[in-house]
Scaffold this motif. Structure first.
Motif, PDB file in Angstrom:
ATOM      1  N   MET A   1       0.839  -1.209   0.000  1.00 21.76           N
ATOM      2  CA  MET A   1       0.000   0.000   0.000  1.00 21.76           C
ATOM      3  C   MET A   1       0.864   1.245   0.000  1.00 21.76           C
ATOM      4  O   MET A   1       1.925   1.282   0.594  1.00 21.76           O
ATOM      5  CB  MET A   1      -0.852   0.033   1.279  1.00 21.76           C
ATOM      6  CG  MET A   1      -2.109  -0.799   1.191  1.00 21.76           C
ATOM      7  SD  MET A   1      -2.905  -0.923   2.807  1.00 21.76           S
ATOM      8  CE  MET A   1      -3.775   0.601   2.883  1.00 21.76           C
ATOM      9  N   ARG A   2       0.343   2.271  -0.674  1.00 26.94           N
ATOM     10  CA  ARG A   2       1.019   3.573  -0.587  1.00 26.94           C
ATOM     11  C   ARG A   2       0.261   4.431   0.411  1.00 26.94           C
ATOM     12  O   ARG A   2      -0.927   4.705   0.260  1.00 26.94           O
ATOM     13  CB  ARG A   2       1.054   4.242  -1.953  1.00 26.94           C
ATOM     14  CG  ARG A   2       2.051   3.588  -2.905  1.00 26.94           C
ATOM     15  CD  ARG A   2       2.460   4.562  -4.006  1.00 26.94           C
ATOM     16  NE  ARG A   2       3.226   5.672  -3.472  1.00 26.94           N
ATOM     17  CZ  ARG A   2       3.442   6.809  -4.158  1.00 26.94           C
ATOM     18  NH1 ARG A   2       2.932   6.969  -5.346  1.00 26.94           N
ATOM     19  NH2 ARG A   2       4.168   7.779  -3.625  1.00 26.94           N
ATOM     20  N   LEU A   3       0.983   4.843   1.454  1.00 29.41           N
ATOM     21  CA  LEU A   3       0.358   5.612   2.531  1.00 29.41           C
ATOM     22  C   LEU A   3       0.906   7.029   2.556  1.00 29.41           C
ATOM     23  O   LEU A   3       2.094   7.236   2.304  1.00 29.41           O
ATOM     24  CB  LEU A   3       0.660   4.953   3.878  1.00 29.41           C
ATOM     25  CG  LEU A   3       0.248   3.488   4.006  1.00 29.41           C
ATOM     26  CD1 LEU A   3       1.106   2.767   5.016  1.00 29.41           C
ATOM     27  CD2 LEU A   3      -1.203   3.411   4.406  1.00 29.41           C
ATOM     28  N   ALA A   4       0.042   7.986   2.862  1.00 34.54           N
ATOM     29  CA  ALA A   4       0.481   9.369   3.035  1.00 34.54           C
ATOM     30  C   ALA A   4       0.052   9.860   4.410  1.00 34.54           C
ATOM     31  O   ALA A   4      -1.020   9.494   4.893  1.00 34.54           O
ATOM     32  CB  ALA A   4      -0.110  10.259   1.948  1.00 34.54           C
ATOM     33  N   VAL A   5       0.901  10.648   5.027  1.00 31.18           N
ATOM     34  CA  VAL A   5       0.548  11.271   6.304  1.00 31.18           C
ATOM     35  C   VAL A   5       0.629  12.781   6.115  1.00 31.18           C
ATOM     36  O   VAL A   5       1.639  13.294   5.632  1.00 31.18           O
ATOM     37  CB  VAL A   5       1.519  10.833   7.421  1.00 31.18           C
ATOM     38  CG1 VAL A   5       1.122  11.458   8.750  1.00 31.18           C
ATOM     39  CG2 VAL A   5       1.546   9.320   7.540  1.00 31.18           C
ATOM     40  N   LEU A   6      -0.444  13.484   6.467  1.00 27.26           N
ATOM     41  CA  LEU A   6      -0.449  14.943   6.353  1.00 27.26           C
ATOM     42  C   LEU A   6       0.094  15.544   7.644  1.00 27.26           C
ATOM     43  O   LEU A   6      -0.346  15.197   8.738  1.00 27.26           O
ATOM     44  CB  LEU A   6      -1.859  15.468   6.066  1.00 27.26           C
ATOM     45  CG  LEU A   6      -2.511  14.944   4.776  1.00 27.26           C
ATOM     46  CD1 LEU A   6      -3.881  15.598   4.574  1.00 27.26           C
ATOM     47  CD2 LEU A   6      -1.621  15.198   3.568  1.00 27.26           C
ATOM     48  N   ILE A   7       1.072  16.417   7.481  1.00 26.79           N
ATOM     49  CA  ILE A   7       1.848  16.934   8.610  1.00 26.79           C
ATOM     50  C   ILE A   7       1.729  18.446   8.658  1.00 26.79           C
ATOM     51  O   ILE A   7       1.686  19.097   7.618  1.00 26.79           O
ATOM     52  CB  ILE A   7       3.351  16.556   8.390  1.00 26.79           C
ATOM     53  CG1 ILE A   7       3.534  15.046   8.400  1.00 26.79           C
ATOM     54  CG2 ILE A   7       4.264  17.270   9.372  1.00 26.79           C
ATOM     55  CD1 ILE A   7       3.206  14.399   9.709  1.00 26.79           C
ATOM     56  N   LYS A   8       1.694  19.003   9.866  1.00 26.24           N
ATOM     57  CA  LYS A   8       1.730  20.464   9.983  1.00 26.24           C
ATOM     58  C   LYS A   8       2.738  20.878  11.046  1.00 26.24           C
ATOM     59  O   LYS A   8       2.818  20.251  12.107  1.00 26.24           O
ATOM     60  CB  LYS A   8       0.351  21.014  10.345  1.00 26.24           C
ATOM     61  CG  LYS A   8       0.305  22.538  10.286  1.00 26.24           C
ATOM     62  CD  LYS A   8      -1.071  23.097  10.599  1.00 26.24           C
ATOM     63  CE  LYS A   8      -1.076  24.619  10.385  1.00 26.24           C
ATOM     64  NZ  LYS A   8      -2.334  25.226  10.846  1.00 26.24           N
ATOM     65  N   THR A  56       4.736   1.871   1.676  1.00 32.22           N
ATOM     66  CA  THR A  56       5.596   3.029   1.937  1.00 32.22           C
ATOM     67  C   THR A  56       4.765   4.132   2.572  1.00 32.22           C
ATOM     68  O   THR A  56       3.560   4.238   2.325  1.00 32.22           O
ATOM     69  CB  THR A  56       6.228   3.588   0.642  1.00 32.22           C
ATOM     70  OG1 THR A  56       5.156   3.903  -0.260  1.00 32.22           O
ATOM     71  CG2 THR A  56       7.172   2.590   0.006  1.00 32.22           C
ATOM     72  N   VAL A  57       5.443   4.951   3.385  1.00 32.05           N
ATOM     73  CA  VAL A  57       4.766   6.066   4.049  1.00 32.05           C
ATOM     74  C   VAL A  57       5.421   7.380   3.616  1.00 32.05           C
ATOM     75  O   VAL A  57       6.606   7.594   3.854  1.00 32.05           O
ATOM     76  CB  VAL A  57       4.847   5.934   5.591  1.00 32.05           C
ATOM     77  CG1 VAL A  57       4.216   7.141   6.269  1.00 32.05           C
ATOM     78  CG2 VAL A  57       4.181   4.645   6.057  1.00 32.05           C
ATOM     79  N   THR A  58       4.625   8.239   2.972  1.00 29.00           N
ATOM     80  CA  THR A  58       5.105   9.545   2.536  1.00 29.00           C
ATOM     81  C   THR A  58       4.503  10.627   3.423  1.00 29.00           C
ATOM     82  O   THR A  58       3.293  10.674   3.592  1.00 29.00           O
ATOM     83  CB  THR A  58       4.681   9.814   1.063  1.00 29.00           C
ATOM     84  OG1 THR A  58       5.217   8.779   0.243  1.00 29.00           O
ATOM     85  CG2 THR A  58       5.168  11.174   0.588  1.00 29.00           C
ATOM     86  N   ALA A  59       5.371  11.476   3.978  1.00 25.59           N
ATOM     87  CA  ALA A  59       4.878  12.603   4.778  1.00 25.59           C
ATOM     88  C   ALA A  59       4.760  13.817   3.877  1.00 25.59           C
ATOM     89  O   ALA A  59       5.646  14.089   3.072  1.00 25.59           O
ATOM     90  CB  ALA A  59       5.837  12.888   5.920  1.00 25.59           C
ATOM     91  N   LEU A  60       3.650  14.526   4.013  1.00 21.90           N
ATOM     92  CA  LEU A  60       3.368  15.644   3.128  1.00 21.90           C
ATOM     93  C   LEU A  60       2.937  16.838   3.954  1.00 21.90           C
ATOM     94  O   LEU A  60       2.096  16.713   4.852  1.00 21.90           O
ATOM     95  CB  LEU A  60       2.237  15.191   2.218  1.00 21.90           C
ATOM     96  CG  LEU A  60       2.206  15.692   0.796  1.00 21.90           C
ATOM     97  CD1 LEU A  60       1.667  14.604  -0.093  1.00 21.90           C
ATOM     98  CD2 LEU A  60       1.350  16.921   0.737  1.00 21.90           C
TER      99      LEU A  60
END
Lengths: 265, 327
Positions: A1-8, A56-60
């Motif tokens: 799975m392709r995972l994204a995490v939204l970061i602030k 994979t985990v992508t931080a955005l």
């Protein structure tokens, strides 16, 4: 799975200082931290990654150049890569415009199967961007998720709401926002920190995302802040000061009497 | 229609938060201008009548078994259909787990502004725009926000930040039943199970609450606070600092990032009164506070304030309550 995490990246609200004359937050880069609730989002993503090998985990993140610091922290904690959307055109975005930018970034760097966010950011305290991104990209949406798991059938989440405990199956692609119940992520390892420091974090601009500047930033935001002020509170009660045995007894008596009045009402 | 409130329903009853929203609507609009949207698995007729008596002039009802539990897509489809037909200038929802999911999802779909977790609403003179005031930056400041050009103007309202509207004799609403279209059933969510929570166990509805703050110094001192709570028949709450230290669970947290409470009696021990905490308790009816710092913010709200060390005051108070039986 392709995972994204939204970061602030947010100001540390525990040590926040206000400019008394302008009513704005005094921002010193040293006071900027990773939104504490985003650590739970990363933890949730890493739990899913563990359960689905090869993920994979992508931080955005969208923010100023200094927001790179928050992304490095997330990389040190286990994210595989990071993307920063940084453009003056994004400045002043409300939640709607922020969601437009982040949605475009998710599309450009995706497609992602699952997007994870924290419950909200501790500065704006809205928790709106996640649901707005889900609406923009037509992702299945579950908020306030306490528990997440993956199996052959897809994603399963548990959320505790005011009236009960819900369990849902989510079709992918999906977006979930998670609560503190997901659990603590722990501290980054020294090796993780060292590696994160050397990582290249690509910068994406509004033009890269094909966004019309009129639809983002302050210009593209449906809402406007018209006034900022300090909450005022009025003193109205009686006060007792404990300095010795006698005043302690008086204070306790006053409290007990007052509480008794309340219960009689 | 000027203002439409979004009702929340559980166990076939319209929840109190809906009536709090009606109180807000009554403060913003004149009789004849207020609507209520009720999306549910079905509620008895008298629930709609009660809503009308409490101030909803137009009640728009969507009922279907698959609307029993909130899901973003079908609820937003119903909201959009209501907005298209009744054109409310303002839409208000509760800042509940449902409202805080439904409204942002719908705001994106309808391309309009949304202000989260408002504690005050008013109408701007001249422009007639909705002024939405909310705490921000951890409650350190208040911000007033408006949506000048997009419609409807939308806001979520903090639960228990106002009293619920009560039914008025002779006041009635018109019920508009509308069909929930089968296409709306398309959702990415499939319900697996639901376990109701006994709401009487909830801190949010406790009549008396003892809240412990950082002044407790160490978790070993919590015993005296538990005893006080027991003597008062009170629930236990905590400030964020106490929860962050892991001394009490998150479910106890009162404030902007925790629960909002409106008990008859609030007793704060070792609570300094950070704005973010006050935001979650300032509508308590009666407030008693114990703190060593005479300048602590909590004293600005307290009916009875004791400047003293809780480690000294609480055991003495417990002894007095045990002996006195005044409660």
């Amino acid at each position: 799975m392709r995972l994204a995490v939204l970061i602030k990246q947010v100001p540390d609200t525990r040590s926040v200082q206000m400019d008394e004359t302008t009513g704005t937050v005094v921002r010193k880069s040293s006071d900027a931290i990773l939104n504490p609730l985003d650590a739970y989002a990363l933890r949730a993503a890493l739990l899913v990654k563990d359960a689905a090998p090869g993920s994979t985990v992508t931080a955005l993140s969208m923010g100023p150049a200094s927001a790179e610091k928050a992304l490095r922290e997330v990389l040190a904690l286990g994210a595989d890569d990071a993307v920063l959307v940084c453009d003056r055109a994004c400045a002043g975005s409300d939640t709607w415009a922020t969601a437009v930018v982040l949605s475009a970034a998710l599309q450009k760097h995706g497609p992602f199967d699952l997007v994870v966010t924290g419950e909200r950011a501790t500065d704006g305290d809205t928790g709106q961007v996640g649901p707005e991104v889900a609406a923009r990209l037509n992702l299945s949406l579950a908020t306030f998720v306490d528990e997440v798991s993956v199996n052959e059938e897809g994603l399963e989440v548990e959320r505790k709401v005011e009236t009960g405990l819900e369990r849902w199956r989510l079709r992918l692609p999906a977006l979930i926002s998670v609560t503190k119940a997901i659990g603590e992520i722990g501290l980054p390892t020294l090796a993780g920190k060292m590696a994160a420091r050397r990582r290249e974090i690509p910068i994406t601009t509004a033009a890269d995302l094909g966004l019309d500047p009129a639809t983002i930033g302050l210009k593209g935001s449906p809402t406007r802040v018209v006034k900022i002020f300090y909450p005022t509170l009025a003193r109205k009660g009686r006060q007792y000061r404990v300095v010795d045995e006698a005043s302690l007894a008086d204070s306790v008596e006053a409290m007990a009497k007052y509480m008794a009045e309340v219960s009689a009402v | 229609m000027k203002v439409c409130v979004l009702a929340e329903v559980a166990h076939h009853r319209i929840l109190p938060v809906t009536y709090e929203l009606l109180t807000r609507a009554l403060g913003l609009a004149s009789p004849g201008e207020i609507g209520a949207l009720v999306v549910s698995g079905g509620v008895p007729e008298e629930e709609y009548e009660k809503l009308g008596a409490a101030g909803a002039d137009e009640i728009i009802a969507y009922e279907a078994p698959w609307l029993e539990r909130f899901r973003p897509e079908p609820y937003t489809a119903a909201l959009q259909a209501m907005v298209a037909e009744f054109k409310p200038e303002i839409v208000l929802g509760g800042a509940t787990s449902t409202g805080r999911t439904w409204l942002p999802y719908a705001a994106m779909k309808m391309h309009t502004g949304l202000t989260a977790d408002c504690t005050e609403l008013s109408i701007e003179e001249g422009s007639g725009l909705l002024l939405q005031t909310r705490p921000a930056i951890g409650g350190n400041i208040m911000a007033t926000i408006k949506t000048p050009h997009h419609r409807p103007q939308m806001a979520t309202i903090r639960p228990r930040s106002t009293r619920p509207a009560t039914p008025q004799a002779g006041r009635r609403g018109r019920l508009h039943r509308r069909e929930a279209l089968p296409a709306w059933q398309q959702s990415g969510l499939t319900e697996l199970s639901f376990t109701p929570i006994d709401e009487t166990q909830e801190l949010s509805s406790a009549e008396r609450v003892v809240v412990v703050g950082r002044g407790i110094k160490k978790p070993e001192n919590l015993g005296m606070v538990r005893e006080l709570a027991q003597l008062l028949g009170a629930a236990i709450g905590a400030t964020r600092e106490v929860v962050d230290r892991g001394w009490l669970p998150y479910s106890c947290q009162i404030g902007l990032s925790g629960r909002t409470i409106t008990p008859e009696l609030y007793v704060g021990v070792g609570v300094s009164g950070a704005i973010q905490h006050l935001a979650g308790m300032q509508t308590s009816k009666r407030i008693v506070a114990v703190n060593t710092d005479s300048e602590a913010q909590i004293f600005s709200l307290a009916d009875v304030g004791i400047v003293g060390d809780l480690l000294e005051v609480v055991p003495a108070l417990n002894a007095r309550l045990r002996a006195g039986g005044a409660l």
